[in-house]
Design a protein around this motif. Structure first.
Motif, PDB file in Angstrom:
ATOM      1  N   ASP A  94      22.018  20.244  31.061  1.00 44.37           N
ATOM      2  CA  ASP A  94      21.652  21.392  31.722  1.00 44.37           C
ATOM      3  C   ASP A  94      22.697  21.390  33.255  1.00 44.37           C
ATOM      4  N   GLU A  95      23.418  22.645  33.199  1.00 45.12           N
ATOM      5  CA  GLU A  95      24.400  22.583  34.246  1.00 45.12           C
ATOM      6  C   GLU A  95      23.940  22.646  35.775  1.00 45.12           C
ATOM      7  N   SER A  96      22.528  23.064  35.682  1.00 50.70           N
ATOM      8  CA  SER A  96      21.829  22.876  37.238  1.00 50.70           C
ATOM      9  C   SER A  96      21.471  21.529  37.714  1.00 50.70           C
ATOM     10  N   HIS A  97      21.374  20.643  36.836  1.00 46.77           N
ATOM     11  CA  HIS A  97      21.229  19.295  37.082  1.00 46.77           C
ATOM     12  C   HIS A  97      22.228  18.331  37.697  1.00 46.77           C
ATOM     13  N   PRO A  98      22.634  17.690  38.858  1.00 44.11           N
ATOM     14  CA  PRO A  98      23.640  17.259  39.354  1.00 44.11           C
ATOM     15  C   PRO A  98      24.208  16.001  38.473  1.00 44.11           C
ATOM     16  N   ASP A  99      23.408  15.707  37.216  1.00 46.34           N
ATOM     17  CA  ASP A  99      23.988  14.526  36.289  1.00 46.34           C
ATOM     18  C   ASP A  99      24.668  15.202  35.106  1.00 46.34           C
ATOM     19  N   HIS A 100      24.847  16.600  35.063  1.00 52.83           N
ATOM     20  CA  HIS A 100      25.642  17.318  34.229  1.00 52.83           C
ATOM     21  C   HIS A 100      27.055  16.745  34.504  1.00 52.83           C
ATOM     22  N   ALA A 101      27.551  16.829  35.659  1.00 50.55           N
ATOM     23  CA  ALA A 101      28.861  16.133  35.735  1.00 50.55           C
ATOM     24  C   ALA A 101      28.924  14.775  35.854  1.00 50.55           C
ATOM     25  N   VAL A 102      27.987  14.048  36.011  1.00 45.66           N
ATOM     26  CA  VAL A 102      28.222  12.462  36.025  1.00 45.66           C
ATOM     27  C   VAL A 102      28.327  12.223  34.447  1.00 45.66           C
ATOM     28  N   SER A 103      27.371  12.873  33.728  1.00 43.91           N
ATOM     29  CA  SER A 103      27.794  12.554  32.172  1.00 43.91           C
ATOM     30  C   SER A 103      28.935  12.814  31.741  1.00 43.91           C
ATOM     31  N   ARG A 107      14.244  17.330  28.795  1.00 40.49           N
ATOM     32  CA  ARG A 107      14.428  18.660  29.323  1.00 40.49           C
ATOM     33  C   ARG A 107      14.030  18.891  30.425  1.00 40.49           C
ATOM     34  N   THR A 108      13.025  18.021  30.859  1.00 42.57           N
ATOM     35  CA  THR A 108      12.411  18.058  32.264  1.00 42.57           C
ATOM     36  C   THR A 108      13.615  17.987  33.663  1.00 42.57           C
ATOM     37  N   LEU A 109      13.893  18.584  34.422  1.00 43.77           N
ATOM     38  CA  LEU A 109      14.887  18.267  35.365  1.00 43.77           C
ATOM     39  C   LEU A 109      14.396  17.612  36.779  1.00 43.77           C
ATOM     40  N   THR A 110      13.406  18.178  37.231  1.00 50.52           N
ATOM     41  CA  THR A 110      12.765  17.598  38.549  1.00 50.52           C
ATOM     42  C   THR A 110      11.299  17.235  38.378  1.00 50.52           C
ATOM     43  N   ASP A 111      11.113  16.644  39.585  1.00 56.31           N
ATOM     44  CA  ASP A 111       9.661  16.285  39.878  1.00 56.31           C
ATOM     45  C   ASP A 111       9.476  16.656  41.398  1.00 56.31           C
ATOM     46  N   ASP A 112       8.476  16.093  41.910  1.00 56.02           N
ATOM     47  CA  ASP A 112       8.219  16.271  43.473  1.00 56.02           C
ATOM     48  C   ASP A 112       9.251  15.889  44.323  1.00 56.02           C
ATOM     49  N   GLU A 113      10.182  14.736  43.983  1.00 56.21           N
ATOM     50  CA  GLU A 113      11.107  14.140  44.670  1.00 56.21           C
ATOM     51  C   GLU A 113      12.314  14.696  44.481  1.00 56.21           C
ATOM     52  N   GLY A 114      12.679  15.571  43.663  1.00 54.87           N
ATOM     53  CA  GLY A 114      13.817  15.961  43.189  1.00 54.87           C
ATOM     54  C   GLY A 114      14.452  15.953  41.693  1.00 54.87           C
ATOM     55  N   PRO A 115      15.671  15.856  41.530  1.00 58.04           N
ATOM     56  CA  PRO A 115      16.296  15.790  39.972  1.00 58.04           C
ATOM     57  C   PRO A 115      15.786  14.473  39.558  1.00 58.04           C
TER      58      PRO A 115
END
Length: 340
Positions: free
Chosen positions: A229-238, A265-273
């Motif tokens: 998912d491009e909206s997750h910051p780890d998209h670039a890390v991967s 598929r889950t991207l976030t929780d209460d603390e963020g990504p």
């Protein structure tokens, strides 16, 4: 250091008994104890387990683990600050004649984290080495077992942000780290990843442990956490890590084959990504104990693991309570290889 898929004598764990891992409420403590127990019992389907338990928790631990597993779950008594055996325990190695050694990295609470205490945990590696009958091998550098992965043939994966962390090894160079790890682990080829997953740099993170990012599944083959998912910051890390791995060669001169294992598929929780990762599994004798997340991608990831480890049974434990506390299944376990 043998690869994780080499035969094991047993797996070591530590009992959650203090601090943020245990939690602030009785319900939190129940979740922690139940999850650590579920992992121990899953591993004991494949090999013996030994749990380090503080004196006051011996009877409680025995009530949870019970005595009905295929392989025994034993107890060693020692005081603990926390319960992340991968990081506080020894990294086991073998001498050429098969004698067992236990590398004792300096442990300082993941680089002196403000919330961490480590007066007891800094001594656990030597205590476990003694209990295992291993030769105690002290290290001159700060480190944790979750900060490295080896292929058993001389190649190691590690991250710059952990090994060169000013809170761990201030002023150290890559050459300093390579010299000490080469001496202790018998490795000669170092594949430096620039960083770990984004959430791992939060309050309860490790600042980039490699064991949620990538792991060897056999010499020349790396399994890589892949955020689609491009909206997750780890998209670039991967993608950054994949490019580096594909350009690397191992100790035998092979180019690495990289297999992507999808992030949940889950991207976030209460603390963020989130940094939920199927890479953070334990390879056992004849099996793999893997993380599940009650996520639509669980089965996709399990199929990747089954293909990566043919002939091994893959079982799962819900790892969400572990990641809520800052780690996963690999982080709370430490394999002891068979020795002479």
């Amino acid at each position: 250091m043998p690869a994780e898929w080499a035969d094991h004598e047993r797996t070591w764990m530590a009992w959650p008994s203090n601090g943020y891992t245990l939690g602030e409420t009785p319900a939190d403590a129940e979740i922690a104890r139940r999850t650590w127990t579920d992992v121990a019992r899953a591993v004991a389907r494949f090999e013996p387990v030994t749990i380090v338990v503080p004196p006051n928790d011996i009877h409680l631990c025995r009530e949870y683990i019970r005595n009905d597993t295929r392989h025994p779950i034993d107890i060693v008594i020692a005081d603990l600050d926390d319960a992340w055996m991968r990081d506080i325990g020894p990294t086991f190695v073998l001498a050429p004649d098969g004698e067992l050694g236990g590398v004792d990295w300096i442990f300082n609470g993941w680089g002196g984290q403000a919330w961490a205490t480590w007066g007891f945990d800094a001594r656990i590696a030597s205590q476990v080495a003694d209990a295992a009958g291993a030769h105690h091998i002290p290290s001159s550098i700060v480190g944790e077992g979750g900060g490295l992965h080896v292929d058993g043939e001389g190649t190691i994966l590690l991250t710059e942000t952990v090994q060169l962390d000013p809170g761990r090894n201030p002023g150290a160079t890559k050459g300093d780290i390579e010299s000490e790890m080469g001496r202790l682990l018998g490795v000669d080829t170092f594949i430096w990843l620039p960083r770990g997953l984004t959430r791992d740099y939060g309050e309860f993170g490790t600042r980039g442990h490699v064991d949620i990012v990538a792991t060897f599944t056999e010499p020349g083959h790396v399994l890589l956490h892949w955020q689609e998912d491009e909206s997750h910051p780890d998209h670039a890390v991967s993608r950054e890590v994949e490019a580096l791995l594909l350009a690397a060669t191992d100790s035998a001169g092979r180019s690495l084959e990289v297999t992507r294992i999808p992030a949940p598929r889950t991207l976030t929780d209460d603390e963020g990504p989130v940094d939920w990762s199927y890479v953070n599994h334990l390879v056992c004798n004849g099996g793999v104990v893997a993380c599940s997340f009650d996520d639509p991608h669980d089965e996709r990831a399990l199929e990747v693991l089954r293909e990566a480890y043919p002939g091994r049974e893959v079982v799962t434990v819900d790892a969400r309570p572990l990641f809520d506390r800052g780690g996963g299944i690999h982080c709370i376990t430490q394999q002891q290889p068979e020795s002479s």
